[in-house]
Design an enzyme around this catalytic site. Structure first.
Site, PDB file in Angstrom:
ATOM      1  N   VAL A  52      26.172 -17.513 -11.590  1.00 33.91           N
ATOM      2  CA  VAL A  52      27.257 -17.397 -12.562  1.00 33.91           C
ATOM      3  C   VAL A  52      26.998 -16.243 -13.522  1.00 33.91           C
ATOM      4  CG1 VAL A  52      28.397 -18.577 -14.487  1.00 33.91           C
ATOM      5  CG2 VAL A  52      27.913 -19.819 -12.376  1.00 33.91           C
ATOM      6  N   CYS A 109      26.470 -27.557  -6.700  1.00 31.18           N
ATOM      7  CA  CYS A 109      27.451 -27.991  -7.707  1.00 31.18           C
ATOM      8  C   CYS A 109      28.129 -29.321  -7.404  1.00 31.18           C
ATOM      9  CB  CYS A 109      28.502 -26.914  -7.866  1.00 31.18           C
ATOM     10  SG  CYS A 109      27.771 -25.341  -8.291  1.00 31.18           S
ATOM     11  N   LYS A 132      25.814 -32.463  -7.525  1.00 33.26           N
ATOM     12  CA  LYS A 132      25.235 -32.598  -8.879  1.00 33.26           C
ATOM     13  C   LYS A 132      26.306 -32.963  -9.913  1.00 33.26           C
ATOM     14  CE  LYS A 132      24.514 -28.571 -11.077  1.00 33.26           C
ATOM     15  NZ  LYS A 132      25.250 -28.475 -12.325  1.00 33.26           N
ATOM     16  N   LYS A 169      26.581 -23.558   3.287  1.00 33.47           N
ATOM     17  CA  LYS A 169      27.849 -23.056   3.821  1.00 33.47           C
ATOM     18  C   LYS A 169      27.631 -21.592   4.200  1.00 33.47           C
ATOM     19  CE  LYS A 169      29.971 -21.426  -0.432  1.00 33.47           C
ATOM     20  NZ  LYS A 169      31.113 -21.437  -1.291  1.00 33.47           N
TER      21      LYS A 169
HETATM   22  C1  UGA Z   1      31.975 -25.271  -5.806  1.00 39.44           C
HETATM   23  C2  UGA Z   1      33.456 -25.174  -6.212  1.00 39.44           C
HETATM   24  O1  UGA Z   1      34.255 -24.958  -5.049  1.00 39.44           O
HETATM   25  C3  UGA Z   1      33.677 -24.021  -7.189  1.00 39.44           C
HETATM   26  O2  UGA Z   1      35.034 -23.991  -7.616  1.00 39.44           O
HETATM   27  C4  UGA Z   1      32.759 -24.223  -8.398  1.00 39.44           C
HETATM   28  O3  UGA Z   1      32.893 -23.159  -9.342  1.00 39.44           O
HETATM   29  C5  UGA Z   1      31.321 -24.287  -7.934  1.00 39.44           C
HETATM   30  O4  UGA Z   1      31.175 -25.381  -6.986  1.00 39.44           O
HETATM   31  C6  UGA Z   1      30.460 -24.523  -9.140  1.00 39.44           C
HETATM   32  O5  UGA Z   1      30.620 -25.559  -9.793  1.00 39.44           O
HETATM   33  O6  UGA Z   1      29.696 -23.626  -9.512  1.00 39.44           O
HETATM   34  P1  UGA Z   1      30.384 -23.926  -4.097  1.00 39.44           P
HETATM   35  O7  UGA Z   1      29.303 -24.866  -4.501  1.00 39.44           O
HETATM   36  O8  UGA Z   1      30.106 -22.467  -4.029  1.00 39.44           O
HETATM   37  O9  UGA Z   1      31.643 -24.073  -5.116  1.00 39.44           O
HETATM   38  O10 UGA Z   1      30.852 -24.403  -2.663  1.00 39.44           O
HETATM   39  P2  UGA Z   1      32.206 -24.789  -1.935  1.00 39.44           P
HETATM   40  O11 UGA Z   1      32.800 -23.617  -1.278  1.00 39.44           O
HETATM   41  O12 UGA Z   1      33.082 -25.573  -2.827  1.00 39.44           O
HETATM   42  O13 UGA Z   1      31.643 -25.734  -0.777  1.00 39.44           O
HETATM   43  C7  UGA Z   1      30.949 -26.941  -1.112  1.00 39.44           C
HETATM   44  C8  UGA Z   1      30.664 -27.754   0.133  1.00 39.44           C
HETATM   45  O14 UGA Z   1      31.873 -28.281   0.656  1.00 39.44           O
HETATM   46  C9  UGA Z   1      30.020 -26.961   1.264  1.00 39.44           C
HETATM   47  O15 UGA Z   1      28.944 -27.720   1.797  1.00 39.44           O
HETATM   48  C10 UGA Z   1      31.134 -26.804   2.287  1.00 39.44           C
HETATM   49  O16 UGA Z   1      30.664 -26.733   3.591  1.00 39.44           O
HETATM   50  C11 UGA Z   1      31.916 -28.083   2.058  1.00 39.44           C
HETATM   51  N1  UGA Z   1      33.339 -27.986   2.469  1.00 39.44           N
HETATM   52  C12 UGA Z   1      34.213 -27.182   1.815  1.00 39.44           C
HETATM   53  C13 UGA Z   1      33.757 -28.763   3.533  1.00 39.44           C
HETATM   54  O17 UGA Z   1      32.977 -29.546   4.128  1.00 39.44           O
HETATM   55  N2  UGA Z   1      35.083 -28.705   3.914  1.00 39.44           N
HETATM   56  C14 UGA Z   1      35.976 -27.907   3.275  1.00 39.44           C
HETATM   57  O18 UGA Z   1      37.186 -27.923   3.658  1.00 39.44           O
HETATM   58  C15 UGA Z   1      35.536 -27.127   2.197  1.00 39.44           C
END
Ligand code: UGA
Length: 444
Positions: free
Chosen positions: A12, A262, A265, A322
């Site tokens: 961030v 995120c 947590k 991811k």
């Molecule tokens: C997440 C939020 O999406 C952000 O908006 C937020 O700012 C961030 O946390 C944070 O609090 O700092 P991030 O942790 O980068 O972002 O990851 P995501 O892209 O949201 O993915 C999270 C998990 O969900 C991954 O394991 C991904 O594989 C999974 N996911 C996501 C799925 O299983 N299916 C989906 O359709 C989308």
């Protein structure tokens, strides 16, 4: 042009700093980690985030972005000071904001009159107020005017720069017109995206957003288990519900469970916030339980197929939580790896970016085999386990894979492949939320 200080150079802080410098501001980023600052001062970004290194390089060249470990240097002439510090979990799941407090205490010695402290770290409702108190205490008898506001961050790892430069909203928890004006000047290019609200609402909005996203995922993951039992296909169900504009088609992809630093947590912390305020946390707790169950269910599919896993060899494709990141925090791969190891399986691991991190973070990593690509990982494998949907795994040559493996079995944790294509090549194929084999019975 504003003079900005960013305290904390994680995802961030560094992305915010680099983007604000790109927007023409004079930015100084501070971190207490000497090694990180030395790296950044030599133009290296200590983690993988697409496009960030180039942006940092440009900012440094233009002399709009610099790095230091000294609070005194970082805060000289600063009008705006962002707090972008880690807020990990305490053992009970609640938010540990001690780094935010420590920074508040330190910065108080060096701030000038009129400085605006902007909190970007994810902190429970009421913490911005506590930060204000901490700074006031640390100022002792120095008469300095300052304000503290909340400006939660919503960027996603892997697309952080795009998110920062194209925000869909900028949440400002601010209760003083001067502070609001300063922030509107800083965020002038995105003025129409600004939403001003009270501080408590801004603080809670961050948790609410992540918990809502996690709810969707746990809903879809839980539903995928039901699909397998009733003979339905989660992809078809997903498309059907996603075309309802009230639901929308984003963030509905089922998988092996969500990870990252995120979502897990913040839902945990939301449970603690609810409990602390005498509000039921059962709903939020369930989101996390379903997520754990999803990882277990994937492992049970593997065990269900093979029975005894000891001495079997598994190719693991993808380690990061991811694609487009080398972040392994709460990655489902880690849970799966430890479950398989416990059963005596041999593992051949590959990830396009995260191998170095994996070597550092997985216990006794030297006992595992890290491979140079997905084909290498497949050598002699009894099954391929697709864990992270990196784009390069989409176009794997399964004919070639078939000649490398010992057993033609694929467990697809992200529904990346087509069952008919793999079955035509003689593979047994397991994925998420689809019946193993479609048996159509016709009665006349
Ligand atoms: C997440 C939020 O999406 C952000 O908006 C937020 O700012 C961030 O946390 C944070 O609090 O700092 P991030 O942790 O980068 O972002 O990851 P995501 O892209 O949201 O993915 C999270 C998990 O969900 C991954 O394991 C991904 O594989 C999974 N996911 C996501 C799925 O299983 N299916 C989906 O359709 C989308």
């Amino acid at each position: 042009m504003k003079q900005v200080t960013i305290i904390g150079t994680g995802y961030v802080g560094l992305v915010t700093g680099a983007c604000l410098a790109e927007m023409g501001n004079q930015v100084t980023c501070l971190d207490v980690d000497d090694e990180k600052i030395t790296q950044l001062n030599s133009g290296k970004v200590p983690f993988f985030e697409p496009g960030l290194e180039e942006l940092v390089k440009r900012g440094r060249l233009a002399k709009r972005l610099c790095f230091t470990t000294s609070y005194e240097d970082a805060l000289k002439g600063a009008e705006l000071c962002f707090l972008a510090l880690p807020t990990p979990s305490n053992e009970d799941g609640s938010c540990d904001y001690r780094y935010v407090f420590a920074a508040a205490q330190k910065l108080a010695k060096h701030i000038d009159d009129g400085v605006l402290i902007i909190n970007k770290s994810t902190i429970p409702v009421g913490t911005t107020e506590k930060v204000r108190k901490k700074i006031r205490e640390a100022l002792a008898d120095r008469a300095v005017e300052f304000d503290v506001v909340s400006n939660p961050e919503f960027l996603q790892e892997g697309s952080a720069i795009y998110n920062c430069m194209n925000p869909d909203r900028i949440i400002l928890g601010v209760e003083n017109p001067r502070s609001q004006k300063l922030l509107e000047q800083l965020y002038a290019p995105f003025i129409e995206k600004i939403q001003v609200m009270d501080i408590a609402s801004a603080e809670l909005a961050k948790y609410a957003a992540n918990a809502m996203l996690a709810t969707r995922l746990s809903f879809m993951n839980h539903l995928s288990g039901l699909c397998e039992k009733v003979g339905a296909d989660i992809d078809q169900v997903r498309r059907a519900i996603g075309s309802d504009p009230r639901i929308g088609d984003k963030y509905l992809q089922p998988g092996i469970g969500f990870g990252g630093s995120c979502l897990p947590k913040d839902v945990d912390a939301l449970c603690a916030i609810a409990q602390e305020h005498g509000h039921s946390s059962d709903f939020f707790r369930m989101i996390l339980e379903v997520n754990e169950e999803q990882k277990r269910a994937f492992f049970e599919k593997i065990e269900g197929h093979f029975g005894d896993l000891s001495n079997l060899t598994f190719a693991i494709w993808g380690l990061s939580f991811k694609p487009n990141t080398d972040d392994l925090r709460q990655a489902p791969s880690l849970t799966l790896i430890s479950m398989l190891r416990e059963k005596g399986a041999n593992l051949r691991l590959f990830d396009p970016i995260a191998i170095d991190q994996a070597k550092k973070q997985i216990e006794n990593a030297s006992e595992l085999t890290f491979c140079v690509d997905e084909y290498d990982a497949a050598q002699g494998a009894d099954a391929i386990l697709l864990i992270t949907e990196w784009p390069e795994f989409q176009s794997v040559d399964f004919q070639k894979i078939g000649s490398l493996v010992r057993n033609k079995v694929v467990f697809d944790g992200r529904n990346l492949y087509s069952s008919s294509e793999l079955e035509q090549l003689g593979f047994e194929y397991y994925c998420i939320g689809k019946p193993a084999k479609q048996v159509l019975e016709w009665s006349i």
